[in-house]
Design a protein around this motif. Structure first.
Motif, PDB file in Angstrom:
ATOM      1  N   ARG A  52     -10.518  18.463  33.079  1.00 52.95           N
ATOM      2  CA  ARG A  52     -10.235  19.756  33.705  1.00 52.95           C
ATOM      3  C   ARG A  52     -11.438  20.698  33.604  1.00 52.95           C
ATOM      4  NH1 ARG A  52      -4.967  20.017  35.191  1.00 52.95           N
ATOM      5  NH2 ARG A  52      -3.494  18.641  34.135  1.00 52.95           N
TER       6      ARG A  52
ATOM      7  N   ALA B 217     -13.965  19.652  36.094  1.00 55.80           N
ATOM      8  CA  ALA B 217     -13.540  20.031  37.444  1.00 55.80           C
ATOM      9  C   ALA B 217     -13.884  21.485  37.734  1.00 55.80           C
ATOM     10  CB  ALA B 217     -12.036  19.800  37.597  1.00 55.80           C
TER      11      ALA B 217
ATOM     12  N   GLY C 113     -14.070  20.677  41.385  1.00 56.35           N
ATOM     13  CA  GLY C 113     -12.882  19.854  41.564  1.00 56.35           C
ATOM     14  C   GLY C 113     -13.039  18.472  40.967  1.00 56.35           C
ATOM     15  N   LEU C 114     -11.999  17.696  41.129  1.00 56.31           N
ATOM     16  CA  LEU C 114     -11.968  16.332  40.609  1.00 56.31           C
ATOM     17  C   LEU C 114     -12.270  15.329  41.717  1.00 56.31           C
ATOM     18  CD1 LEU C 114      -8.656  16.556  38.549  1.00 56.31           C
ATOM     19  CD2 LEU C 114     -10.967  16.483  37.612  1.00 56.31           C
TER      20      LEU C 114
ATOM     21  N   PRO D  52     -11.611  11.573  43.403  1.00 59.32           N
ATOM     22  CA  PRO D  52     -10.372  10.782  43.487  1.00 59.32           C
ATOM     23  C   PRO D  52     -10.117   9.950  42.219  1.00 59.32           C
ATOM     24  CG  PRO D  52     -11.515  10.712  45.578  1.00 59.32           C
ATOM     25  CD  PRO D  52     -12.441  11.401  44.592  1.00 59.32           C
TER      26      PRO D  52
ATOM     27  N   GLU E 157     -11.119  10.659  39.183  1.00 58.82           N
ATOM     28  CA  GLU E 157     -10.738  11.585  38.110  1.00 58.82           C
ATOM     29  C   GLU E 157      -9.294  12.048  38.272  1.00 58.82           C
ATOM     30  OE1 GLU E 157     -15.028  13.606  36.997  1.00 58.82           O
ATOM     31  OE2 GLU E 157     -13.916  14.351  38.746  1.00 58.82           O
ATOM     32  N   ARG E 158      -8.863  12.250  39.515  1.00 61.45           N
ATOM     33  CA  ARG E 158      -7.458  12.627  39.751  1.00 61.45           C
ATOM     34  C   ARG E 158      -6.512  11.526  39.300  1.00 61.45           C
ATOM     35  NH1 ARG E 158      -9.580  15.378  44.202  1.00 61.45           N
ATOM     36  NH2 ARG E 158      -9.343  13.623  45.622  1.00 61.45           N
TER      37      ARG E 158
ATOM     38  N   LEU F   8      -6.444  11.530  35.539  1.00 62.28           N
ATOM     39  CA  LEU F   8      -5.652  12.645  35.037  1.00 62.28           C
ATOM     40  C   LEU F   8      -4.162  12.327  35.116  1.00 62.28           C
ATOM     41  CD1 LEU F   8      -5.753  15.497  33.882  1.00 62.28           C
ATOM     42  CD2 LEU F   8      -5.771  16.361  36.225  1.00 62.28           C
ATOM     43  N   LYS F   9      -3.730  11.734  36.215  1.00 63.57           N
ATOM     44  CA  LYS F   9      -2.326  11.338  36.335  1.00 63.57           C
ATOM     45  C   LYS F   9      -1.960  10.302  35.272  1.00 63.57           C
ATOM     46  CE  LYS F   9      -1.353  12.409  41.122  1.00 63.57           C
ATOM     47  NZ  LYS F   9      -0.377  13.432  40.846  1.00 63.57           N
TER      48      LYS F   9
END
Length: 64
Positions: free
Chosen positions: A21, A24, A29-30, A32, A34-35, A38-39
Motif C-alpha cells: 500500500r 502504491a 497505484g498498484l 495488476p 500487486e493487486r 494484495l487480495k
C-alpha cells in the motif's frame, strides 16, 4: 501451529500489505500483479485470524 507462530505470521502478512500500500501511494497505484498479491494477503490474513480465534476459543474450553 502454535499461537505465537500464528501471530508472527499475521504480523508478517500485515507488514507486506503495508509495504504494498505504501508503494502504491508513492508510485501512483498498484500493478495488476500487486493487486493480486494484495487480495491473496487479505485472504491469508482472514484465514490466519480465524485460526487464531479458533485456538483461543479451544483454549478457553479445553479441560486438559
Amino acid at each position: 501451529m502454535a499461537a505465537h507462530e500464528i501471530t508472527d505470521r499475521i504480523a508478517d502478512l500485515i507488514d507486506e500489505e503495508h509495504q504494498l500500500r505504501k508503494g502504491a501511494l508513492h508510485h501512483g497505484g498498484l500493478t495488476p500483479a500487486e493487486r493480486l498479491r494484495l487480495k491473496e494477503l487479505e485472504r491469508q490474513l482472514d484465514v490466519a485470524v480465524e485460526l487464531l480465534h479458533r485456538r483461543q476459543a479451544l483454549s478457553v474450553f479445553d479441560d486438559d
